[in-house]
Design an enzyme around this catalytic site. Sequence first.
Site, PDB file in Angstrom:
ATOM      1  N   CYS A  11       8.289   6.343 -13.148  1.00 24.59           N
ATOM      2  CA  CYS A  11       7.234   5.516 -12.299  1.00 24.59           C
ATOM      3  C   CYS A  11       7.216   6.657 -11.123  1.00 24.59           C
ATOM      4  O   CYS A  11       8.092   6.893 -10.490  1.00 24.59           O
ATOM      5  CB  CYS A  11       7.537   4.324 -11.798  1.00 24.59           C
ATOM      6  SG  CYS A  11       6.504   3.342 -10.722  1.00 24.59           S
ATOM      7  N   CYS A  14       5.635   4.800  -6.060  1.00 27.72           N
ATOM      8  CA  CYS A  14       6.283   4.864  -4.672  1.00 27.72           C
ATOM      9  C   CYS A  14       6.450   6.216  -4.286  1.00 27.72           C
ATOM     10  O   CYS A  14       7.203   7.014  -4.553  1.00 27.72           O
ATOM     11  CB  CYS A  14       7.536   4.196  -4.461  1.00 27.72           C
ATOM     12  SG  CYS A  14       7.494   2.217  -4.738  1.00 27.72           S
ATOM     13  N   CYS A 353      -6.323  -2.703   6.596  1.00 27.68           N
ATOM     14  CA  CYS A 353      -5.460  -2.216   5.557  1.00 27.68           C
ATOM     15  C   CYS A 353      -5.850  -0.769   5.137  1.00 27.68           C
ATOM     16  O   CYS A 353      -5.219  -0.283   4.386  1.00 27.68           O
ATOM     17  CB  CYS A 353      -5.157  -3.143   4.201  1.00 27.68           C
ATOM     18  SG  CYS A 353      -7.053  -3.318   3.195  1.00 27.68           S
TER      19      CYS A 353
END
Length: 394
Positions: A11, A14, A353
């Site tokens: 993954c 991040c 955001c």
Amino acid sequence: MQCDYFDAGRCRSCTLMGVPYAAQLASGQRRVAETLERHVPAEVWLPPVSGPESHFRNKAKLVVGGRKGAPTLGILDDGGRGVDLRHCGLHEEPLHRAILALADLLPGSGLTPYDVPSRQGELKHVLLSVSPDAELMARFVLRSPGQRARVEELLARLRTALPGLRVASINLQPEHKAVLEGPEEVVLTPERTLPMRVGAMTLHLGTRSFFQTNTQVAGALYAQVAQWVAAERPRSVWDLYCGVGGFALACATAAPGWTPDVLGVEVSAEAVASARLGAEQLGLTDHVHFRTGDATAQLDAAAPLDADAGPDPEAGRADPQTLVVNPPRRGIGPRLAGALERSGAATVVYSSCNPSSLATDLSRLPSWRVERARLFDMFPQTSHHEVAVLLHRR
């Protein structure tokens, strides 16, 4: 933060994993300041707000992969196959426990994971949310309604393992396309909202309601915006894109003895119903109201409130003196920016955001100057940030 999934290359969501958190925060502040430097003077920046670098996420959006009897919960690889991430260290501990319980029970449920390459199977996603009181919402995204009985049987077992399970639903997404959920939602529990305690208020999340991913930092954001607004002591405050009413309710309760007329505007009727419930529980319905509608149309239609008129939630509220805007990533756009320019408001608080769309929107507001700005690190281990700015008329 260290992550075995990242280290193994399973993954890469991040992108800043392994970078010391203090360095992440400093770099994020620098990048955001550079993006906004034409509009935000260096001296108006307040210190960034952060929370824990791990175990901060209050929601999990889990792709279901694998095969019947051996599902995966996590993401898909480049070939569309499931990658199991049940031990991801970003989730709050009660949410992590819920994911492990689901992973234990799902193989025996009879539900077939949806296989993207072959376009076969039923269960596409499981969406979990957790409150500060460890109550849970679980949403099961299916291709068709035929598996409802199996989901209900799974829920019966989940309730035993997870006594905090409060809201559960089935979402139907029959189409094969890269969207998380479909238009039809069937709530399976008597309770339809998840209470989210944030500071002195409790917000109510419906199955489709938006809420910030990081509860601790969201609370700090609400408090900062409310402090900026309360310092102005406006008679009327409008919260555009109000969602479940976080900013509106925070402003309405920001200072003892100050009771502004507050109006929240949101296109989602479900979110407006939740916001009204929050106002009712706080005893604020005499001066806090919410309306389903378009933010730009509402601001363009603003008219002075008759001082002798009683508080009518369906009538036009007072022409706002202060506006709070919290738009999607695309920003407020030229129409709402134009409405802000034409409005009689003296103060705007903009929560964004996406610093890039914020910069574009600020260039559309030549009548306004930024007085304060602050970064709120909602998403540690990534380069995504929330930014709030306080604007006054020039």
